[in-house]
Design an enzyme around this catalytic site. Structure first.
Site: not given
Ligand SMILES: *[C@@H]1O[C@H](CO)[C@@H](O)[C@H](O)[C@H]1NC(C)=O
Ligand SMILES: *[C@@H]1O[C@H](CO)[C@@H](O)[C@H](O)[C@H]1NC(C)=O
Length: 995
Positions: A700-701, A703-704, A706, A708, A722, A822
């Site tokens: 579903i996404g 990111g920096g 890893g 998700v 994650k 972050d």
């Protein structure tokens, strides 16, 4: 000849035009044709103009011809977007040109050098464009020696002003307002002795004002506001007897105001606020009889207000607040009958308020708060019938509130809190039909609340707490349909709570604690659907808790302790899904604890001791599996010794009582999978099954750190996984410290921090198991026009507030403080109810695996959110989070990343920006008072968080406390508030706190 030209091709026309031009040099009269062709070839006018044969060029928009038909000026109409297109204009064909006005024409890039050759120009206006470039004012501009007006305002010009400016001997107006110009003001400015208007405001000029300015003796307007000018005001300025406007506000000017100021007899506006001026206000000010505005606030002026100020009878605004003025208010102030605003607050002024103040009948704003004023409020104040805001709080005013105050029919805010007022509240207060806020708390007012208060139909804020009010609450209070805050606590009010209270459907805060209220809690209280705080503790309330209380879906704190409540706890309490604190201790409650209480996932404090509750069933509901999966984070205090303390979760600061805590048993499942505080039944295999071994369709996404994944576990529960990109799981020491670290993180329990259930550390893959959030990230929601509207103002306010509390908790309340590193709108996640949760706490640190230091080994953080100091230092402090939080808070209010606004604010240059202009336009204009106030609070806190200097940023604790503090009323209408004002307010607030 004419007809021939008309039939010729363009190429031939040009040749003729140039030959005509040659003849001009000999003959004084310019050729109409060559002028027409120069205009034509510029490309500035559209064919619909230039092709119209019935339109002579002198009739083209913006072309100004003299009586003989020669072009003497070009004033291009607003919005002719000519951009950088100058090369096709042959200015040499326009020998009579003296005026050029290109304001609002979309000029971009550097100032076109062609312009600098037009030595006949007397008027040049390039304002309101996008001119930019380093050292962007070309020295060649000094060639325009006939120039009388040079207007470059509202561009992006930067670098220093070239000294050649000193060659413009004929200049009368020099307007460079609102650029990014820097360096010091050039000495050569002093050569321009004919100058009337100098406006260098809103730039970054530094250093003292050069004393060569002494030559500018014809100046009428000198505006240097909002630069970083230092030193003291050059004494020569006080000789400029023609000066009408002197604006040096918001610089760093020191020194004092000398008696010579008395020479500036023509002055109408004097703005010296926001500097570091000391000394006292000289009595010679009496000579400035034309003065309409005198603004000296925010300096370090001492001494007393000179009585001579009474001579300034033209004054409309007198602002002296935020200094160190002492002495008393001179009665002569009563002569200033044109005054509309009188601001003397936040000084050390003593004595009493002179009755002469009653002469100031034009006054709309009277701010005297935060002084040491004694005596009583003079009845003459009742003459100020234009008054909209009367702020007298935080003084030592005694006596009673004069009934004449009832004459102030335009009043919107009456703030008298924190004085020593006694007597009773005059019934005449009921005449103040425009009143929005009535603040009388923390005085010694007695008697009872007059029923006339029910006439104040516009009232949203009513604060009467901390007095000695008796009697009962008049049922007329039920007429106050706009009321949002009702604070009557800590008085001696008896009787019972009127049933009409159920009419106050806008109420969010109801504080009645510490009185002598009897009877029972009226079921009508269930109508108050907006209520978030209901404080009824320490009264004599009997009966049972009304079932209707279950309707208060927004309630966060329900505090009923210390009454005589009987019956049992109604199961309807289980409907209060927003509840954080439930305080029922020290009553006479019986029966069992309804199991519905375990539905309250936000509940953090549950106090039940000192009742007659049957706890057997409670024992049964202590099924550990249920407890750990259903109860999110809770502390329960019950007076029974056997289970004197059941603490689920640990690492939390105890608020009321410190009792022993028993951390939950840690369950591990296999060598490589460690999932704590969950139900102990998640297995590595379950997760692999649920995601078909991390098949992309569950992703579903990204990111920096890893990707998700969403996984539905066999028990139906949905979690977010994650999966981290890369790991050095080989190293056994890393393994150990990593596990420790994650264990700490799983112990972090805060209602606005995403719960980390556990992790899996495996050679093949590495993932963290988190709570799943239905609405994804704040970033995603703000980008979606439908979801962004669903995230309305009050949800956004809550979102920022919750984030604040979460960060404050992590920074200050954990035994083991954690810096996030972050914070960004990507890391604020929203559940199905659009409530915010901070995610990824500690991940940066985890991945750095240098757990002991604050040095970044990997650059963590998201571009656009990283604190500026990280460009030159590698030390991460919690102030970096504070900065990133500031960005997120602004983004939440604006609906998009604040981008340039931050840099404009950080450099303290640029035009001031109105608050309402930056707010997310997809949402309705915030009219509701409490929302508007919250927005003001959030933006002002965000601005403080965005300070370039980490030391000037508040801590998250301060920010989070600011949310808990009562919001003071807006000093001005919402649409008149600007960002610069919020910065100023903020500075004084935070400085105030540190002293
Ligand atoms: C040409 O200019 C005249 C005078 O302003 C105006 O009345 C006419 O409408 C214009 N013609 C066209 C085709 O634009
Ligand atoms: C300079 O330009 C600004 C913005 O275009 C305008 O408001 C102002 O009146 C101009 N001032 C003078 C003196 O021309």
């Amino acid at each position: 000849m004419m007809s021939i030209i008309c039939n010729m091709s363009l190429a031939i026309l040009i040749v003729i035009a140039f030959s005509c031009y040659n003849s001009i040099l000999a003959a004084p009269a310019p050729s109409k044709q060559s002028e027409a062709s120069a205009l034509l070839y510029s490309g500035w006018w559209s064919p619909s103009v230039t092709d119209n044969t019935t339109l002579p060029h002198c009739a083209w928009p913006g072309v100004l011809c003299d009586a003989s038909g020669s072009v003497e000026g070009i004033r291009l109409p607003y919005g002719y977007q000519i951009g950088g297109n100058f090369s096709n204009m042959n200015f040499s064909l326009l020998p009579s040109l003296t005026l050029l006005n290109f304001s609002y024409n979309g000029l971009a890039g550097k100032i076109p050098l062609q312009i600098c050759t037009l030595s006949r120009l007397t008027y040049l206006d390039l304002s309101s464009n996008s001119l930019i470039g380093n050292g962007s004012i070309p020295p060649e501009l000094g060639n325009l020696e006939r120039l009388n007006t040079l207007n470059l305002t509202f561009n992006l010009l930067n670098g220093a002003v070239p000294p050649t400016i000193g060659r413009l001997h004929n200049l009368r107006s020099l307007i460079f307002r609102s650029n990014n110009l820097s360096g010091s003001i050039p000495l050569e400015l002093g050569n321009l002795a004919k100058m009337n208007v100098v406006d260098l405001s809103f730039n970054n000029f530094i250093a003292p004002i050069p004393s060569s300015i002494r030559n500018l003796t014809s100046l009428t307007n000198l505006n240097l506001q909002r630069n970083q000018l230092g030193g003291s005001i050059p004494p020569e300025i006080w000789n400029f007897t023609s000066l009408t406007d002197l604006d040096l506000q918001e610089n760093q000017l020191g020194g004092s105001i000398p008696p010579e100021i008395g020479k500036l007899r023509s002055l109408t506006d004097l703005y010296l606020q926001g500097n570091q001026l000391g000394g006292s206000i000289p009595p010679e000010i009496r000579n400035l009889t034309s003065l309409t505005s005198l603004h000296l606030q925010g300096n370090q002026l001492g001494g007393s207000i000179p009585p001579e100020i009474g001579n300034l009878t033209s004054l409309t605004s007198l602002h002296l607040q935020g200094n160190q003025l002492s002495g008393s208010i001179p009665p002569e102030i009563g002569n200033l009958t044109s005054l509309t605003s009188l601001f003397l607050q936040e000084n050390q002024i003593g004595g009493s308020i002179p009755p002469e103040i009653g002469n100031l009948t034009s006054l709309t704003d009277l701010f005297l708060e935060g002084n040491q004023l004694g005596g009583s409020i003079p009845p003459e104040i009742g003459n100020l019938t234009s008054l909209t805001d009367l702020f007298l709080e935080g003084n030592q005013l005694g006596g009673s509130i004069p009934p004449e105050i009832g004459n102030l029919r335009s009043l919107t805010y009456l703030i008298l809190e924190g004085n020593q007022l006694c007597g009773s509240i005059p019934p005449e207060i009921g005449n103040l039909r425009s009143l929005i806020g009535l603040y009388l708390e923390e005085n010694q007012l007695g008697g009872s609340i007059p029923p006339e208060i029910g006439n104040l139909r516009s009232l949203t804020d009513l604060y009467l707490d901390g007095n000695q009010l008796g009697g009962s609450i008049p049922s007329e209070i039920g007429n106050l349909r706009s009321l949002t805050y009702l604070y009557l606590q800590e008085n001696q009010i008896g009787g019972s709570i009127p049933l009409k209270i159920g009419n106050l459907t806008s109420l969010t805060d109801l504080f009645l604690e510490g009185n002598q209220l009897g009877g029972s809690i009226p079921p009508e209280i269930g109508n108050l659907r907006s209520l978030t705080y209901l404080y009824l503790q320490e009264n004599q309330l009997g009966g049972s808790i009304p079932l209707k209380i279950g309707n208060l879906m927004n309630l966060t704190y329900l505090i009923l302790e210390g009454n005589q409540l009987g019956g049992s706890i109604p199961p309807e309490i289980g409907n209060l899904r927003s509840l954080i604190g439930l305080y029922l201790e020290e009553n006479q409650l019986g029966g069992s604890i309804p199991p519905e209480i375990w539905n309250l996932r936000s509940l953090t404090y549950l106090y039940l001791e000192g009742n007659q509750l049957d706890l057997n069933q409670f024992h049964e509901t202590q099924d550990p599996r249920r407890r750990s999966s259903v109860i999110h984070f809770m502390m329960v205090f019950i007076s029974l010794a056997a289970i004197c303390c059941i603490v689920v979760g640990s690492g939390f600061l105890f608020r009321r009582a410190t009792k022993t805590k028993q951390p939950e048993t840690i369950e591990k499942n296999g060598n490589f999978l460690s999932i704590w505080n969950y139900d102990g039944r998640i297995a590595y295999e379950d997760i692999i099954d649920a995601t078909e071994d991390f098949d992309l369709k569950y992703c579903i996404g990204i990111g920096g750190y890893g990707s998700v994944y969403r996984a539905r576990l066999p028990n139906g529960k949905v979690v977010a996984l994650k999966k981290l990109h890369h790991f050095e799981a080989e190293d056994p020491s890393f393994d150990k410290s990593f596990q420790n670290e994650v264990k700490h993180l799983t112990e972090v329990r805060h209602r606005s921090i995403i719960k980390l259930h556990g992790f899996c550390l495996h050679k093949r893959c590495m993932f963290l198991v988190y709570e799943y959030m239905e609405n994804g990230s704040l970033f995603g929601v703000l980008r979606d026009d439908v979801e962004a509207v669903e995230l309305d103002w009050s949800r956004r306010v809550d979102l920022v507030r919750d984030t604040t509390h979460a960060l404050s908790y992590m920074h200050h309340d954990c035994a083991w403080p954690i810096i996030h590193r972050d914070i960004s709108s990507n890391n604020i996640l929203l559940n199905s109810k659009m409530q915010a949760f901070v995610s990824d706490f500690g991940t940066a640190r985890l991945l750095d695996h240098d757990f002991s230091s604050n040095f970044i080994t990997n650059i963590a953080g998201t571009y656009g959110y990283i604190a500026p100091e990280l460009a030159y230092t590698l030390v991460v402090t919690e102030k970096c989070d504070v900065y990133s939080f500031g960005v997120v808070a602004m983004e939440t209010m604006m609906g998009e990343h604040p981008g340039d606004i931050i840099s404009i604010l950080l450099t303290s240059s640029g035009e001031d920006i109105m608050l309402h202009k930056i707010l997310d336009r997809r949402l309705p204009f915030p009219r509701e008072n409490s929302v508007a106030r919250s927005i003001v609070l959030i933006v002002s806190l965000a601005l403080a968080c965005l300070s370039a200097n980490p030391k000037s940023r508040p801590t998250m604790k301060q920010v989070s406390e600011a949310f808990l503090a009562r919001k003071s009323p807006l000093a001005k209408p919402f649409h008149e508030i600007s960002l610069a004002q919020l910065r100023y307010v903020n500075r004084s607030r935070l400085e105030g706190e540190s002293t």
